[in-house]
Design a protein around this motif. Structure first.
Motif, PDB file in Angstrom:
ATOM      1  N   GLY A  21      65.674  49.860  39.940  1.00 16.82           N
ATOM      2  CA  GLY A  21      66.719  49.945  39.781  1.00 16.82           C
ATOM      3  C   GLY A  21      67.980  50.964  40.234  1.00 16.82           C
ATOM      4  N   ARG A  22      67.507  52.214  39.820  1.00 14.55           N
ATOM      5  CA  ARG A  22      68.335  53.300  39.983  1.00 14.55           C
ATOM      6  C   ARG A  22      67.959  53.779  41.056  1.00 14.55           C
ATOM      7  NH1 ARG A  22      71.687  52.378  36.214  1.00 14.55           N
ATOM      8  NH2 ARG A  22      70.815  51.887  34.096  1.00 14.55           N
ATOM      9  N   GLU A  32      79.543  48.051  48.895  1.00 14.18           N
ATOM     10  CA  GLU A  32      79.495  46.652  47.316  1.00 14.18           C
ATOM     11  C   GLU A  32      77.993  46.302  47.025  1.00 14.18           C
ATOM     12  OE1 GLU A  32      79.563  42.127  49.284  1.00 14.18           O
ATOM     13  OE2 GLU A  32      80.943  43.033  50.518  1.00 14.18           O
ATOM     14  N   ASP A  33      76.836  46.434  47.301  1.00 16.12           N
ATOM     15  CA  ASP A  33      75.646  46.039  47.291  1.00 16.12           C
ATOM     16  C   ASP A  33      75.482  47.502  45.579  1.00 16.12           C
ATOM     17  OD1 ASP A  33      75.316  44.366  48.809  1.00 16.12           O
ATOM     18  OD2 ASP A  33      73.858  45.542  50.399  1.00 16.12           O
ATOM     19  N   ALA A  34      75.810  48.222  46.548  1.00 17.55           N
ATOM     20  CA  ALA A  34      75.374  48.974  45.495  1.00 17.55           C
ATOM     21  C   ALA A  34      76.728  49.220  43.945  1.00 17.55           C
ATOM     22  CB  ALA A  34      76.130  50.850  45.685  1.00 17.55           C
ATOM     23  N   VAL A  35      77.445  48.786  43.647  1.00 16.39           N
ATOM     24  CA  VAL A  35      78.205  48.386  42.879  1.00 16.39           C
ATOM     25  C   VAL A  35      77.410  46.905  41.758  1.00 16.39           C
ATOM     26  CG1 VAL A  35      80.533  47.224  42.237  1.00 16.39           C
ATOM     27  CG2 VAL A  35      80.662  48.838  43.586  1.00 16.39           C
ATOM     28  N   MET A  36      77.489  46.234  43.216  1.00 13.86           N
ATOM     29  CA  MET A  36      76.653  44.658  42.636  1.00 13.86           C
ATOM     30  C   MET A  36      75.583  45.182  41.637  1.00 13.86           C
ATOM     31  SD  MET A  36      75.298  41.566  44.552  1.00 13.86           S
ATOM     32  CE  MET A  36      74.200  42.201  45.400  1.00 13.86           C
ATOM     33  N   LEU A  37      74.765  45.824  42.078  1.00 15.07           N
ATOM     34  CA  LEU A  37      73.165  46.056  41.752  1.00 15.07           C
ATOM     35  C   LEU A  37      73.676  47.060  40.784  1.00 15.07           C
ATOM     36  CD1 LEU A  37      70.484  46.035  41.632  1.00 15.07           C
ATOM     37  CD2 LEU A  37      70.258  48.533  42.531  1.00 15.07           C
ATOM     38  N   GLN A  38      74.697  48.158  40.097  1.00 16.91           N
ATOM     39  CA  GLN A  38      75.314  48.741  39.294  1.00 16.91           C
ATOM     40  C   GLN A  38      75.171  47.716  37.534  1.00 16.91           C
ATOM     41  OE1 GLN A  38      74.753  51.885  38.633  1.00 16.91           O
ATOM     42  NE2 GLN A  38      74.902  51.068  36.262  1.00 16.91           N
TER      43      GLN A  38
END
Length: 59
Positions: A21-22, A32-38
């Motif tokens: 994930g990291r 947006e995808d990065a924020v959701m995954l984080q």
């Protein structure tokens, strides 16, 4: 098998999922995808740590 042993058997899966994930975070082009995954990774880490704490507390 006791709870602590059960948790330890899943540690490798957790570590790989967190690491993947990291790595994925660094390759995402969508903020947006990065924020959701984080957010999802943070939630997973909180749950994992809570589970470990609970298992220690009931030993």
């Amino acid at each position: 098998m006791d709870l602590q042993s059960e948790i330890e058997t899943h540690r490798m899966v957790y570590d790989r999922l967190d690491g993947t994930g990291r790595k994925l975070l660094g390759s995402l082009t969508s903020q947006e995808d990065a924020v959701m995954l984080q957010h999802r990774l943070d939630e997973m880490n909180q749950r994992w740590n809570h589970l470990k704490s609970k298992s220690i507390a009931i030993r």
